[in-house]
Structures are given as C-alpha cells and as structure tokens.
Design a protein around this motif. Structure first.
Motif, PDB file in Angstrom:
ATOM      1  N   ASN A 113      18.364  27.378  -1.454  1.00 60.16           N
ATOM      2  CA  ASN A 113      17.649  26.610  -0.439  1.00 60.16           C
ATOM      3  C   ASN A 113      16.345  26.065  -1.028  1.00 60.16           C
ATOM      4  OD1 ASN A 113      16.454  25.566   1.838  1.00 60.16           O
ATOM      5  ND2 ASN A 113      16.382  27.492   2.967  1.00 60.16           N
ATOM      6  N   MET A 114      16.236  24.746  -1.102  1.00 56.24           N
ATOM      7  CA  MET A 114      15.051  24.104  -1.693  1.00 56.24           C
ATOM      8  C   MET A 114      13.850  24.094  -0.763  1.00 56.24           C
ATOM      9  SD  MET A 114      16.968  20.683  -3.099  1.00 56.24           S
ATOM     10  CE  MET A 114      18.278  20.707  -1.863  1.00 56.24           C
ATOM     11  N   ALA A 115      14.099  24.195   0.530  1.00 59.02           N
ATOM     12  CA  ALA A 115      13.039  23.958   1.506  1.00 59.02           C
ATOM     13  C   ALA A 115      11.832  24.892   1.360  1.00 59.02           C
ATOM     14  CB  ALA A 115      13.601  24.011   2.925  1.00 59.02           C
ATOM     15  N   PRO A 116      12.016  26.224   1.239  1.00 52.59           N
ATOM     16  CA  PRO A 116      10.815  27.083   1.182  1.00 52.59           C
ATOM     17  C   PRO A 116       9.879  26.748   0.020  1.00 52.59           C
ATOM     18  CG  PRO A 116      12.768  28.400   1.650  1.00 52.59           C
ATOM     19  CD  PRO A 116      13.256  27.029   1.287  1.00 52.59           C
ATOM     20  N   SER A 117      10.436  26.483  -1.159  1.00 52.33           N
ATOM     21  CA  SER A 117       9.575  26.147  -2.303  1.00 52.33           C
ATOM     22  C   SER A 117       8.927  24.783  -2.107  1.00 52.33           C
ATOM     23  CB  SER A 117      10.381  26.189  -3.607  1.00 52.33           C
ATOM     24  OG  SER A 117      11.521  25.350  -3.542  1.00 52.33           O
ATOM     25  N   ALA A 123      12.976  17.402  -6.901  1.00 53.80           N
ATOM     26  CA  ALA A 123      13.597  18.523  -6.194  1.00 53.80           C
ATOM     27  C   ALA A 123      13.351  19.795  -6.989  1.00 53.80           C
ATOM     28  CB  ALA A 123      15.096  18.282  -6.032  1.00 53.80           C
ATOM     29  N   THR A 124      13.038  20.855  -6.302  1.00 58.02           N
ATOM     30  CA  THR A 124      12.704  22.102  -6.992  1.00 58.02           C
ATOM     31  C   THR A 124      13.916  22.781  -7.619  1.00 58.02           C
ATOM     32  OG1 THR A 124      12.791  23.296  -4.881  1.00 58.02           O
ATOM     33  CG2 THR A 124      10.621  22.547  -5.636  1.00 58.02           C
ATOM     34  N   THR A 126       6.879  16.975   6.646  1.00 59.45           N
ATOM     35  CA  THR A 126       6.578  16.215   5.433  1.00 59.45           C
ATOM     36  C   THR A 126       7.791  16.157   4.510  1.00 59.45           C
ATOM     37  OG1 THR A 126       4.250  16.859   5.569  1.00 59.45           O
ATOM     38  CG2 THR A 126       5.029  16.064   3.429  1.00 59.45           C
ATOM     39  N   TYR A 127       8.505  17.258   4.406  1.00 60.88           N
ATOM     40  CA  TYR A 127       9.711  17.330   3.570  1.00 60.88           C
ATOM     41  C   TYR A 127      10.736  16.297   4.040  1.00 60.88           C
ATOM     42  CZ  TYR A 127      13.572  19.818   1.148  1.00 60.88           C
ATOM     43  OH  TYR A 127      14.631  20.186   0.336  1.00 60.88           O
ATOM     44  N   ALA A 128      10.942  16.207   5.344  1.00 65.50           N
ATOM     45  CA  ALA A 128      11.878  15.212   5.888  1.00 65.50           C
ATOM     46  C   ALA A 128      11.358  13.799   5.654  1.00 65.50           C
ATOM     47  CB  ALA A 128      12.092  15.466   7.380  1.00 65.50           C
ATOM     48  N   ARG A 129      10.056  13.598   5.822  1.00 67.63           N
ATOM     49  CA  ARG A 129       9.466  12.280   5.624  1.00 67.63           C
ATOM     50  C   ARG A 129       9.553  11.858   4.155  1.00 67.63           C
ATOM     51  NH1 ARG A 129       5.077  13.223   8.021  1.00 67.63           N
ATOM     52  NH2 ARG A 129       3.706  13.581   6.246  1.00 67.63           N
ATOM     53  N   THR A 136       0.852  11.741  -6.123  1.00 68.63           N
ATOM     54  CA  THR A 136       1.233  12.381  -4.863  1.00 68.63           C
ATOM     55  C   THR A 136       2.589  13.035  -5.095  1.00 68.63           C
ATOM     56  OG1 THR A 136       0.054  10.770  -3.500  1.00 68.63           O
ATOM     57  CG2 THR A 136       1.754  12.074  -2.417  1.00 68.63           C
ATOM     58  N   TYR A 137       2.632  14.340  -4.886  1.00 71.38           N
ATOM     59  CA  TYR A 137       3.852  15.120  -5.091  1.00 71.38           C
ATOM     60  C   TYR A 137       4.699  15.055  -3.825  1.00 71.38           C
ATOM     61  CZ  TYR A 137       1.650  16.940  -9.297  1.00 71.38           C
ATOM     62  OH  TYR A 137       1.055  17.048 -10.536  1.00 71.38           O
ATOM     63  N   LYS A 138       5.960  14.654  -3.974  1.00 70.38           N
ATOM     64  CA  LYS A 138       6.837  14.463  -2.820  1.00 70.38           C
ATOM     65  C   LYS A 138       8.165  15.191  -3.017  1.00 70.38           C
ATOM     66  CE  LYS A 138       4.787  10.301  -0.988  1.00 70.38           C
ATOM     67  NZ  LYS A 138       5.063   9.168  -0.102  1.00 70.38           N
ATOM     68  N   PRO A 139       8.143  16.524  -2.868  1.00 74.60           N
ATOM     69  CA  PRO A 139       9.411  17.262  -2.977  1.00 74.60           C
ATOM     70  C   PRO A 139      10.358  16.847  -1.864  1.00 74.60           C
ATOM     71  CG  PRO A 139       7.686  18.676  -2.073  1.00 74.60           C
ATOM     72  CD  PRO A 139       7.019  17.398  -2.510  1.00 74.60           C
TER      73      PRO A 139
END
Length: 199
Positions: free
Chosen positions: A88-92, A9-10, A155-158, A34-37
């Motif tokens: 909010n982590m999503a944008p990064s 998590a960022t 991808t973030y949700a997955r 494979t990077y998976k934020p």
C-alpha cells in the motif's frame, strides 16, 4: 527561479534508482521542487499504462534486466523481487505530504529512504514503524506519520489528477515550469541540461 513538479510513487523501483540526483540538480540551478507522490497504478489506468504484473513476459523480463543494470551502474543495492512489493503506497505518500507541509527536514532523503527501504532493505513501507524510522532519518518529526491523514488523502488524490492534467504517465516524472517533461531516472541528466539552457 526554475521550479520542478516531481511526480513519483514510493513503490517505484525507478524512483528508488533516481536516488537524490534530482535534488542535486535542483540545488545546482537554484530550482525549487514540489514533491507529488501519487498512486502509480491509478496513473497507469488513466494514461494507457499497464501494471508490471499484467505486462507481456518479454516486457517483464526486460524490466528486471534493466533494473539490475541501472542499479549496478548507479552503485545501488537492489532486490529485483522485494519481499514487500507491491504494498500500500498511501501511508508513505501521506507521510511525505505531511513532511512537505511541516518542513524542517530533507524531503529528497525521505523519498530515497522510503524507496530504499522497499527495494534494498526488505521492509514494508506501509508499516508505521518503517515510515517513522524514515521520517526520523531524514530530519522530520516521526509523529508526522500520525497526523494530517485526511489532508494527506486529499492531496494524494489531487496529485494523481494534477499528473494526468500535466501530461505525466509514469514515475519518476519531472515537469518544469516551462512545461518541459522528463520521464525516468535516466533523464535527470537531460533535465540538468535543460535547466542549464543547453536543451
């Protein structure tokens, strides 16, 4: 060739404290990453974790002491109560996903740049200009921050679903293609030893 799925998590201080040691270990062993934020609060909710603000004061106090000790040990600057945390982590995360798809830069440096901006630079990593600066510094086109938002969101949700299915429950979390799981920046040495065939 070994492969590592890297869940992180960022806004995670321990992702920041990991620095670029994962990338050094992977390069040493010829492993791919494979990077998976992901949404760490969502992962906590799904796997029995508790957000820091909701933990017992004993746990909160220990966490701050431990973060300070680890930062000193690693020689990293750290503000234990950064001005823009949580954010909010999503944008990064979307920017990292777009950068991984685009290629051409240093993903490890991008992740470290974003986490460092939060935990040492007193910057809000939800802000477009901060994300673009980190993309540029890591060798990526800063316009990636404006592209692929729908794909990034999917991808973030997955990634969260993948993390739960793979057995992850915190960040950073490293899972090898042999299903060996390592939780925390303080387990990178164990990951190194595993890839060397010693663990």
């Amino acid at each position: 060739m070994a492969h590592i799925d890297y869940y992180f998590a960022t806004i995670s201080p321990y992702t920041y404290l990991a620095g670029t040691r994962l990338e050094e270990v992977a390069a040493k062993h010829g492993a791919t990453i494979t990077y998976k934020p992901l949404d760490i609060m969502g992962l906590f909710a799904r796997t029995g974790g508790t957000p820091p603000k909701d933990r017992h004061p004993n746990r909160q106090e220990w966490r701050l002491q431990e973060m300070t000790r680890q930062a000193k040990k690693l020689g990293l600057a750290l503000n234990i109560k950064p001005a823009h945390w949580p954010t909010n982590m999503a944008p990064s995360a979307y920017a990292i996903i777009a950068a991984q798809d685009a290629g051409g830069g240093d993903l490890g440096q991008l992740v470290h740049g974003l986490t460092s901006a939060c935990w040492a630079g007193e910057k809000d990593i939800a802000q477009d200009d901060v994300i673009k600066d980190c993309l540029s510094a890591a060798g990526f086109d800063p316009s990636l921050a404006d592209s692929g938002l729908l794909q990034g969101a999917e991808t973030y949700a997955r990634n969260l679903e993948d993390a739960v299915a793979a057995g992850a429950f915190g960040a950073p979390f490293y899972i090898t293609d042999a299903d060996q799981r390592f939780w925390g920046q303080d387990r990178i040495d164990d990951l190194d030893a595993h890839l060397a065939g010693k663990l």
